[in-house]
Design an enzyme around this catalytic site. Structure first.
Site, mmCIF file in Angstrom:
data_model
loop_
_atom_site.group_PDB
_atom_site.id
_atom_site.type_symbol
_atom_site.label_atom_id
_atom_site.label_comp_id
_atom_site.label_asym_id
_atom_site.label_seq_id
_atom_site.Cartn_x
_atom_site.Cartn_y
_atom_site.Cartn_z
ATOM 1 N N LYS A 32 0.754 -1.161 -0.012
ATOM 2 C CA LYS A 32 0.156 0.106 -0.046
ATOM 3 C C LYS A 32 0.932 1.310 0.287
ATOM 4 C CE LYS A 32 -0.146 1.333 4.757
ATOM 5 N NZ LYS A 32 0.641 0.613 5.489
ATOM 6 N N THR A 89 -3.813 5.485 3.595
ATOM 7 C CA THR A 89 -2.453 5.956 3.220
ATOM 8 C C THR A 89 -2.258 6.663 1.805
ATOM 9 O OG1 THR A 89 -1.802 3.768 4.575
ATOM 10 C CG2 THR A 89 -0.016 5.083 3.017
#
Length: 173
Positions: A32, A89
């Protein structure tokens, strides 16, 4: 054990989940950061929300391909460890990895960006590991490849993102 920890640590304001798919959680948590940097690059280059969210969504697809190739469960990637953590994120104002991408997209050099940070943007080093795993397992990860080329081969962010955006059109599934 997971249920015990969940019940002991959850509160009315803090909801805890557990997952036994260690591979899926680990790959999602590492990958991620790479996609968050790519999303940040798009922001830094001036692309709008629709383009950035499209990139993030397709990033989830490439993370899922790698995780499944390594034995993870696809359900893990559609849960909090996957899509939840990825979207936070890649879009959150406090994301160190997104920040690195935004600054790269604005034309700053990686060494200068990192020198001005007091925290670690783990995605910079993780990109190398994820890229190597993708190559080893023959998994197509165009965003990871593009970020690897930017970070480690001196490719311009404009060229890398143009390649990602210019990939041949196809059905999603």
């Amino acid at each position: 054990m997971g249920e015990y920890v969940q019940s002991e640590l959850s509160t009315p304001n803090f909801r805890l989940y557990y997952n036994q798919d260690i591979t899926g959680v680990e790959i999602a948590g590492a990958s991620k950061n790479v996609i968050a940097m790519a999303a940040g690059v798009m922001v830094g280059l001036g692309f709008g929300h629709n383009t950035v969210v499209t990139l993030i969504t397709r990033g989830l697809a490439e993370i899922t391909r790698l995780a499944v190739a390594l034995g993870a469960r696809v359900e893990t990637l559609s849960g909090l460890a996957g899509v939840g953590d990825l979207f936070l994120t890649a879009t959150g104002a406090l994301s160190r990895n997104r920040y690195v991408g935004v600054e790269l997209g604005r034309g700053r050099q990686l060494d200068d960006i990192l020198a001005g940070m007091t925290n670690v943007a783990e995605g910079v080093k993780t990109t190398k590991a994820i890229h190597a795993l993708a190559q080893k397992h023959q998994v197509d990860m165009p965003m990871t490849r593009g970020m690897y080329q930017v970070l480690y081969e001196g490719r311009s962010v404009q060229d890398a993102m143009a390649e990602i955006m210019g990939r041949p059109l196809r059905r999603e599934y």
